[in-house]
Scaffold this motif. Sequence first.
Motif, PDB file in Angstrom:
ATOM      1  N   SER A  11      -3.429  -1.955  -4.273  1.00  0.00           N
ATOM      2  CA  SER A  11      -3.223  -2.280  -2.850  1.00  0.00           C
ATOM      3  C   SER A  11      -4.277  -3.283  -2.410  1.00  0.00           C
ATOM      4  CB  SER A  11      -3.368  -1.006  -2.017  1.00  0.00           C
ATOM      5  OG  SER A  11      -4.710  -0.549  -2.131  1.00  0.00           O
ATOM      6  N   SER A  38      -2.858   6.945   6.309  1.00  0.00           N
ATOM      7  CA  SER A  38      -2.958   6.210   5.050  1.00  0.00           C
ATOM      8  C   SER A  38      -3.935   5.064   5.233  1.00  0.00           C
ATOM      9  CB  SER A  38      -1.575   5.691   4.633  1.00  0.00           C
ATOM     10  OG  SER A  38      -1.670   5.010   3.399  1.00  0.00           O
ATOM     11  N   LEU A  39      -5.144   5.420   5.665  1.00  0.00           N
ATOM     12  CA  LEU A  39      -6.130   4.373   5.910  1.00  0.00           C
ATOM     13  C   LEU A  39      -7.514   4.826   5.492  1.00  0.00           C
ATOM     14  CD1 LEU A  39      -7.970   4.844   8.835  1.00  0.00           C
ATOM     15  CD2 LEU A  39      -5.629   4.805   9.673  1.00  0.00           C
ATOM     16  N   ALA A  78      -6.528  -2.774  -0.102  1.00  0.00           N
ATOM     17  CA  ALA A  78      -7.806  -2.060   0.017  1.00  0.00           C
ATOM     18  C   ALA A  78      -8.427  -1.842  -1.359  1.00  0.00           C
ATOM     19  CB  ALA A  78      -7.603  -0.725   0.733  1.00  0.00           C
ATOM     20  N   TRP A  93      -3.778  -1.757  11.822  1.00  0.00           N
ATOM     21  CA  TRP A  93      -5.138  -2.125  12.209  1.00  0.00           C
ATOM     22  C   TRP A  93      -5.113  -3.408  13.035  1.00  0.00           C
ATOM     23  CZ3 TRP A  93      -9.531  -4.537   8.934  1.00  0.00           C
ATOM     24  CH2 TRP A  93     -10.773  -4.222   9.509  1.00  0.00           C
ATOM     25  N   PRO A 150      -4.421   5.446  -9.117  1.00  0.00           N
ATOM     26  CA  PRO A 150      -4.759   4.076  -8.720  1.00  0.00           C
ATOM     27  C   PRO A 150      -3.545   3.181  -8.456  1.00  0.00           C
ATOM     28  CG  PRO A 150      -5.140   4.381 -11.077  1.00  0.00           C
ATOM     29  CD  PRO A 150      -4.795   5.727 -10.511  1.00  0.00           C
ATOM     30  N   LEU A 151      -3.616   2.403  -7.396  1.00  0.00           N
ATOM     31  CA  LEU A 151      -2.560   1.454  -7.005  1.00  0.00           C
ATOM     32  C   LEU A 151      -3.233   0.146  -6.586  1.00  0.00           C
ATOM     33  CD1 LEU A 151       0.503   0.994  -6.069  1.00  0.00           C
ATOM     34  CD2 LEU A 151      -0.340   1.564  -3.782  1.00  0.00           C
ATOM     35  N   ALA A 163      -3.983  10.618  -4.818  1.00  0.00           N
ATOM     36  CA  ALA A 163      -3.138   9.630  -5.490  1.00  0.00           C
ATOM     37  C   ALA A 163      -3.895   8.930  -6.613  1.00  0.00           C
ATOM     38  CB  ALA A 163      -2.644   8.605  -4.476  1.00  0.00           C
ATOM     39  N   LYS A 188     -14.000  11.104   1.072  1.00  0.00           N
ATOM     40  CA  LYS A 188     -12.815  11.794   0.546  1.00  0.00           C
ATOM     41  C   LYS A 188     -13.078  13.299   0.395  1.00  0.00           C
ATOM     42  CE  LYS A 188      -9.931   8.333   0.305  1.00  0.00           C
ATOM     43  NZ  LYS A 188      -8.955   8.165   1.411  1.00  0.00           N
ATOM     44  N   ASP A 202      -6.901   0.973  16.117  1.00  0.00           N
ATOM     45  CA  ASP A 202      -8.174   0.997  15.394  1.00  0.00           C
ATOM     46  C   ASP A 202      -8.691   2.426  15.441  1.00  0.00           C
ATOM     47  OD1 ASP A 202     -10.730   0.891  14.336  1.00  0.00           O
ATOM     48  OD2 ASP A 202     -10.885  -1.233  14.811  1.00  0.00           O
ATOM     49  N   ALA A 203      -8.585   3.094  14.301  1.00  0.00           N
ATOM     50  CA  ALA A 203      -8.833   4.531  14.237  1.00  0.00           C
ATOM     51  C   ALA A 203     -10.311   4.894  14.235  1.00  0.00           C
ATOM     52  CB  ALA A 203      -8.128   5.118  13.011  1.00  0.00           C
ATOM     53  N   GLY A 212       0.803  -1.222   0.000  1.00  0.00           N
ATOM     54  CA  GLY A 212       0.000   0.000   0.000  1.00  0.00           C
ATOM     55  C   GLY A 212       0.835   1.270   0.000  1.00  0.00           C
ATOM     56  N   TYR A 213       0.127   2.386  -0.006  1.00  0.00           N
ATOM     57  CA  TYR A 213       0.798   3.682   0.018  1.00  0.00           C
ATOM     58  C   TYR A 213       1.510   3.920   1.351  1.00  0.00           C
ATOM     59  CZ  TYR A 213      -1.107   5.127  -4.489  1.00  0.00           C
ATOM     60  OH  TYR A 213      -1.391   5.230  -5.825  1.00  0.00           O
ATOM     61  N   LEU A 233      -4.121  10.670   2.522  1.00  0.00           N
ATOM     62  CA  LEU A 233      -4.263  10.218   1.136  1.00  0.00           C
ATOM     63  C   LEU A 233      -5.719  10.339   0.717  1.00  0.00           C
ATOM     64  CD1 LEU A 233      -1.851   8.888  -0.464  1.00  0.00           C
ATOM     65  CD2 LEU A 233      -1.547   8.769   1.995  1.00  0.00           C
ATOM     66  N   THR A 234      -5.943  10.976  -0.448  1.00  0.00           N
ATOM     67  CA  THR A 234      -7.310  11.105  -0.930  1.00  0.00           C
ATOM     68  C   THR A 234      -7.404  10.610  -2.364  1.00  0.00           C
ATOM     69  OG1 THR A 234      -9.199  12.607  -1.108  1.00  0.00           O
ATOM     70  CG2 THR A 234      -7.041  13.520  -1.664  1.00  0.00           C
TER      71      THR A 234
HETATM   72  P1  NAI Z   1      -3.920  -0.376   2.105  1.00  0.00           P
HETATM   73  O1  NAI Z   1      -4.779  -1.578   2.187  1.00  0.00           O
HETATM   74  O2  NAI Z   1      -2.462  -0.570   1.992  1.00  0.00           O
HETATM   75  O3  NAI Z   1      -4.156   0.630   3.308  1.00  0.00           O
HETATM   76  C1  NAI Z   1      -5.346   0.788   4.008  1.00  0.00           C
HETATM   77  C2  NAI Z   1      -5.035   0.455   5.447  1.00  0.00           C
HETATM   78  O4  NAI Z   1      -6.083   0.907   6.300  1.00  0.00           O
HETATM   79  C3  NAI Z   1      -4.877  -1.036   5.707  1.00  0.00           C
HETATM   80  O5  NAI Z   1      -3.601  -1.282   6.272  1.00  0.00           O
HETATM   81  C4  NAI Z   1      -5.977  -1.332   6.728  1.00  0.00           C
HETATM   82  O6  NAI Z   1      -5.597  -2.332   7.650  1.00  0.00           O
HETATM   83  C5  NAI Z   1      -6.119   0.022   7.383  1.00  0.00           C
HETATM   84  N1  NAI Z   1      -7.358   0.239   8.128  1.00  0.00           N
HETATM   85  C6  NAI Z   1      -8.645   0.053   7.724  1.00  0.00           C
HETATM   86  N2  NAI Z   1      -9.498   0.384   8.709  1.00  0.00           N
HETATM   87  C7  NAI Z   1      -8.746   0.799   9.762  1.00  0.00           C
HETATM   88  C8  NAI Z   1      -9.042   1.264  11.077  1.00  0.00           C
HETATM   89  N3  NAI Z   1     -10.307   1.356  11.521  1.00  0.00           N
HETATM   90  N4  NAI Z   1      -8.019   1.606  11.894  1.00  0.00           N
HETATM   91  C9  NAI Z   1      -6.739   1.510  11.468  1.00  0.00           C
HETATM   92  N5  NAI Z   1      -6.396   1.077  10.240  1.00  0.00           N
HETATM   93  C10 NAI Z   1      -7.386   0.725   9.393  1.00  0.00           C
HETATM   94  O7  NAI Z   1      -4.496   0.429   0.837  1.00  0.00           O
HETATM   95  P2  NAI Z   1      -4.102   1.811   0.168  1.00  0.00           P
HETATM   96  O8  NAI Z   1      -4.859   1.804  -1.120  1.00  0.00           O
HETATM   97  O9  NAI Z   1      -2.657   2.025   0.142  1.00  0.00           O
HETATM   98  O10 NAI Z   1      -4.804   2.899   1.095  1.00  0.00           O
HETATM   99  C11 NAI Z   1      -4.120   3.933   1.781  1.00  0.00           C
HETATM  100  C12 NAI Z   1      -4.810   5.261   1.524  1.00  0.00           C
HETATM  101  O11 NAI Z   1      -4.638   5.607   0.140  1.00  0.00           O
HETATM  102  C13 NAI Z   1      -6.314   5.251   1.775  1.00  0.00           C
HETATM  103  O12 NAI Z   1      -6.707   6.464   2.353  1.00  0.00           O
HETATM  104  C14 NAI Z   1      -6.871   5.150   0.363  1.00  0.00           C
HETATM  105  O13 NAI Z   1      -8.187   5.646   0.266  1.00  0.00           O
HETATM  106  C15 NAI Z   1      -5.880   6.030  -0.375  1.00  0.00           C
HETATM  107  N6  NAI Z   1      -5.884   5.927  -1.834  1.00  0.00           N
HETATM  108  C16 NAI Z   1      -5.698   4.727  -2.458  1.00  0.00           C
HETATM  109  C17 NAI Z   1      -5.723   4.648  -3.842  1.00  0.00           C
HETATM  110  C18 NAI Z   1      -5.506   3.328  -4.530  1.00  0.00           C
HETATM  111  O14 NAI Z   1      -5.767   3.218  -5.743  1.00  0.00           O
HETATM  112  N7  NAI Z   1      -5.024   2.309  -3.867  1.00  0.00           N
HETATM  113  C19 NAI Z   1      -5.950   5.827  -4.693  1.00  0.00           C
HETATM  114  C20 NAI Z   1      -6.094   7.063  -3.933  1.00  0.00           C
HETATM  115  C21 NAI Z   1      -6.086   7.102  -2.561  1.00  0.00           C
END
Ligand code: NAI
Length: 286
Positions: free
Chosen positions: A222, A120-121, A224, A36, A219-220, A217, A190, A73-74, A15-16, A170-171
């Motif tokens: 990840s 980043s969650l 999520a 988490w 798309p990646l 950001a 967002k 847990d946020a 992830g990011y 991250l948005t």
């Molecule tokens: P990721 O799966 O690596 O990160 C999301 C994390 O949030 C995970 O580690 C998960 O365990 C954690 N999480 C979920 N609920 C939680 C809680 N209640 N308390 C603590 N942690 C919690 O995925 P990614 O995609 O890197 O996401 C990171 C950020 O980037 C997010 O805000 C996502 O919306 C944003 N983003 C992602 C994009 C993508 O294409 N992957 C594009 C634009 C933004």
Amino acid sequence: KGKRAFIAGVADDNGYGWAIAKSLAAAGAQILVGTWVPALNIFESSLRRGKFDESRVLPDGSLMEITKVYPLDAVFDNPEDVPEDIKTNKRYAGSSKWTVQEVAESVKEDFGTIDILVHSLANGPEVTKPLLETSRNGYLAALSASSYSYVSLLKHFLPIMNPGGSSISLTYIASEKIIPGYGGGMSSAKAALESDTRVLAFEAGRKRKIRVNTISAGPLRSRAAKAIGFIDMMIDYSIANAPLQKELSADEVGNSAAFLASPLASAITGTVLYVDNGLNAMGVGV
Ligand code: NAI
């Protein structure tokens, strides 16, 4: 003197959050992460067993060190907020002090202060549903996990952030343009996060000289994003239509976060920085 960063939302090396940790580590920062609670055991055992060692390699050949992993847990601010079913849930019972307030207290006890806070969650239980089919609970859960979680983190960490510090979230462009498939109130979440970035920049700037920015950001693939179900299509769409026709790497977002966290960005606050190969600037696909 090296800076210290707390990065909330790291549970694997895809992830990011992980990429941001690496870029900050490469720039000399000490890395603390918030993971988490339900994902904590796998993450820590994978780290210990060396499963992430290849992805830990920094540009100088050394391995990123994560100084400490905090369960988090946020969606819960303090122990009084935690309902009985979560308290007694097997996936939570092995950990303690994982509400936002308790994590900030633990970081203060362990290290005193931080310089960089990264959010980043995100989580939206009904993300695959169109907004018209989203329940009130699903919508509020998306806002709680993806938007208020940031207000809460900054509120609780602000007192231990050194003046001149920086906070980043991250948005995603779905906040301002229609992205069918990004449902369940996640587009709303967002939009709230981006608006809050401006208001929090004012409040944290005046209160403690802390800068607050968000990275929009591209798309990646990840964990999520895979759960949303349309990530491959979004990546293909971006490669086909963005000004820069290449796949976005998580490192490019990580490096942008390191810039925003550094003194090079000392006059930048309250902004949405697009790190998306320029896709946001297109009006039509060509
Ligand atoms: P990721 O799966 O690596 O990160 C999301 C994390 O949030 C995970 O580690 C998960 O365990 C954690 N999480 C979920 N609920 C939680 C809680 N209640 N308390 C603590 N942690 C919690 O995925 P990614 O995609 O890197 O996401 C990171 C950020 O980037 C997010 O805000 C996502 O919306 C944003 N983003 C992602 C994009 C993508 O294409 N992957 C594009 C634009 C933004």
